[in-house]
Design a protein around this motif. Structure first.
Motif, PDB file in Angstrom:
ATOM      1  N   UNK A  38      -1.003   3.181  -5.190  1.00 14.60           N
ATOM      2  CA  UNK A  38       0.284   3.332  -4.488  1.00 14.60           C
ATOM      3  C   UNK A  38       0.155   4.347  -3.346  1.00 14.60           C
ATOM      4  N   UNK A  39      -0.484   5.475  -3.627  1.00 15.05           N
ATOM      5  CA  UNK A  39      -0.617   6.515  -2.585  1.00 15.05           C
ATOM      6  C   UNK A  39      -1.510   6.020  -1.449  1.00 15.05           C
ATOM      7  N   UNK A  40      -2.554   5.285  -1.782  1.00  8.21           N
ATOM      8  CA  UNK A  40      -3.433   4.744  -0.729  1.00  8.21           C
ATOM      9  C   UNK A  40      -2.652   3.748   0.125  1.00  8.21           C
ATOM     10  N   UNK A  41      -1.962   2.814  -0.547  1.00 10.06           N
ATOM     11  CA  UNK A  41      -1.230   1.779   0.208  1.00 10.06           C
ATOM     12  C   UNK A  41      -0.233   2.399   1.179  1.00 10.06           C
ATOM     13  N   UNK A  42       0.443   3.442   0.741  1.00  5.79           N
ATOM     14  CA  UNK A  42       1.460   4.063   1.590  1.00  5.79           C
ATOM     15  C   UNK A  42       0.882   4.680   2.861  1.00  5.79           C
ATOM     16  N   UNK A  43      -0.400   4.999   2.823  1.00  3.41           N
ATOM     17  CA  UNK A  43      -0.958   5.695   3.991  1.00  3.41           C
ATOM     18  C   UNK A  43      -1.923   4.835   4.811  1.00  3.41           C
ATOM     19  N   UNK A  44      -1.987   3.554   4.519  1.00  4.73           N
ATOM     20  CA  UNK A  44      -2.916   2.700   5.273  1.00  4.73           C
ATOM     21  C   UNK A  44      -2.426   2.469   6.701  1.00  4.73           C
ATOM     22  N   UNK A  45      -3.346   2.346   7.645  1.00  2.00           N
ATOM     23  CA  UNK A  45      -2.931   2.015   9.012  1.00  2.00           C
ATOM     24  C   UNK A  45      -2.440   0.565   9.104  1.00  2.00           C
ATOM     25  N   UNK A  46      -1.600   0.291  10.073  1.00  2.00           N
ATOM     26  CA  UNK A  46      -0.947  -1.024  10.136  1.00  2.00           C
ATOM     27  C   UNK A  46      -1.928  -2.164  10.436  1.00  2.00           C
ATOM     28  N   UNK A  47      -3.107  -1.855  11.000  1.00  2.00           N
ATOM     29  CA  UNK A  47      -4.038  -2.946  11.329  1.00  2.00           C
ATOM     30  C   UNK A  47      -4.772  -3.485  10.099  1.00  2.00           C
ATOM     31  N   UNK A  48      -4.656  -2.812   8.980  1.00  2.00           N
ATOM     32  CA  UNK A  48      -5.422  -3.262   7.811  1.00  2.00           C
ATOM     33  C   UNK A  48      -4.757  -4.453   7.143  1.00  2.00           C
ATOM     34  N   UNK A  49      -5.599  -5.342   6.615  1.00  2.00           N
ATOM     35  CA  UNK A  49      -5.091  -6.481   5.853  1.00  2.00           C
ATOM     36  C   UNK A  49      -5.809  -6.498   4.515  1.00  2.00           C
TER      37      UNK A  49
END
Ligand SMILES: Cc1cc2nc3c(=O)[nH]c(=O)nc-3n(C[C@H](O)[C@H](O)[C@H](O)COP(=O)(O)OP(=O)(O)OC[C@H]3O[C@@H](n4cnc5c(N)ncnc54)[C@H](O)[C@@H]3O)c2cc1C
Length: 359
Positions: free
Chosen positions: A199-210
């Motif tokens: 959850x913490x990782x997902x919240x901080x991912x850059x928008x270009x990641x898929x």
């Protein structure tokens, strides 16, 4: 000078450090108290820890899957928590010192993830999400029992990074494994113990990641709200504990990962029976900790990378996988041997082992 863990001067702050960066220890003990406890779902309980000492906590960056150690107090015969005996955090050998103490007094050290922080607040706080795991007789481990009974005001010592320590960017403190490097497509997979980290990782991912995230939890009531700026498909998997027909631990997670990451089509039609990847070295998960991460591979430069000339993180795909050790071991074999994923692009982490207490 850094002070020993249990201060005798009556102040509650856990650690005081000199201003010279060179003398700052990487790790500090923080004496915190429970600010609040929140029932997130049938099997998750959030404990918020607060303390002015937490001003010194952190890495001055997103916490991602940052792990910390919680010193769960031993209990006196009347059920009250025993104070943690003093040990010197400024010493390199603090862990050995703690281990050498009387086991009935030193408490139990357990590993948890920082789910959220509010370190800039007037009263800094950290959230830790505990899985409420209890066997058929209602027995849990020291950490689960402690969290079940936690109430505001309870004291606890946590060990984590010192934000004043002088460390090279992204290095120096081994508490974060999420290292996607240049990857733009990611896979995250884990059981309930990995939910706070994912959850913490997902919240901080850059928008270009898929990519995709698979989270296996005991029951559908444990599906939590998670948002991400990235384009990640989040799939919750419920073993079904609430309806009495629970699927075995890890079964749904393994199926989901196998469906998402297929064995290449040419395997099977090739003349030799050699798969796309090498069998990873075996790990006895009952004896050893399964912790096979790009950081370790970089450090040990062991065989296993299909691109030995490239450092970890140089490829477009990256995966982060954590949970029950035997389940993660199976996924490691599948992804490394059968699919042929480069080991420098995947972190495999046994967060706990069925039937075995941590430590
Ligand atoms: C890097 C890292 C981060 C982690 N982050 C978190 C986190 O944020 N939240 C969290 O809840 N856990 C997290 N864990 C897992 C946690 O450390 C273990 O579950 C730990 O064993 C719990 O301690 P305990 O004292 O409750 O149980 P222990 O005394 O360690 O174990 C007692 C018994 O309970 C069993 N057991 C332990 N955990 C579970 C479980 N989850 N489900 C079923 N049975 C279990 C053991 O197999 C053993 O038989 C993390 C682990 C690691 C390595």
């Amino acid at each position: 000078m850094t002070e020993a863990l249990n201060r005798t001067d009556g102040r509650r702050e856990g650690s005081m450090v000199e201003t010279e960066a060179a003398t700052e220890p990487m790790t500090l003990a923080f004496e915190v108290t429970v600010s609040s406890v929140q029932e997130l779902s049938p099997n998750f309980r959030r404990v918020t820890f607060g303390g002015y000492c937490l001003r010194d906590f952190g890495l001055n960056e997103d916490t991602l899957d940052l792990r910390i150690k919680l010193m769960i107090p031993s209990l006196a015969p009347d059920g009250s928590a025993l104070p943690l005996p003093a040990f010197a955090m400024e010493s390199e050998g603090w862990y050995r010192e703690w281990l050498a103490m009387d086991p009935t007094l030193r408490g139990s050290m357990r590993t948890y993830t920082v789910r959220q922080t509010r370190l800039d607040a007037v009263y800094p706080e950290i959230d830790v999400d505990f899985v409420m795991h209890f066997d058929e007789h209602g027995r849990g481990g020291p950490a689960a029992n402690w969290a079940l009974n936690a109430t505001p005001g309870d004291a606890l010592t946590l060990i984590g990074p010192n934000n004043r320590a002088d460390r090279p960017q992204g290095g120096g403190y081994g508490g974060i494994e999420w290292r996607p490097g240049m990857a733009q497509r990611v896979l995250l997979a884990g059981d309930e113990t990995a939910v706070p980290a994912i959850a913490a990782i997902l919240e901080s991912l850059p928008s270009y990641m898929t990519g995709q995230a698979f989270l296996e939890v005991p029951e559908a009531g444990d599906f939590l709200e998670i948002s991400s700026p990235a384009n990640i498909q989040i799939t919750w998997l419920a073993r079904g504990a609430a309806i009495g027909r629970s699927r075995p631990q890890g079964e749904l997670l393994q199926d989901a990962v196998r469906r998402a990451i297929r064995v290449p089509g040419w395997v099977g039609i090739k003349a030799s029976d050699e798969g796309p990847g090498k069998e990873p070295e075996d790990i006895n998960v009952d004896k050893d900790i399964l912790w096979d991460t790009p950081g370790r591979l970089d450090a040990r430069a062991i065989e296993g990378s299909r691109n030995p000339d490239k450092p970890s993180g140089a490829l477009p795909f990256y995966a982060w996988i954590a949970g029950e050790a035997a389940v993660i071991k199976e996924l490691r074999r599948y992804l490394v041997r059968d699919v042929g994923i480069d080991r420098k692009q995947v972190a495999f982490m046994g967060y706990w082992r069925q039937g075995k207490a941590e430590g």
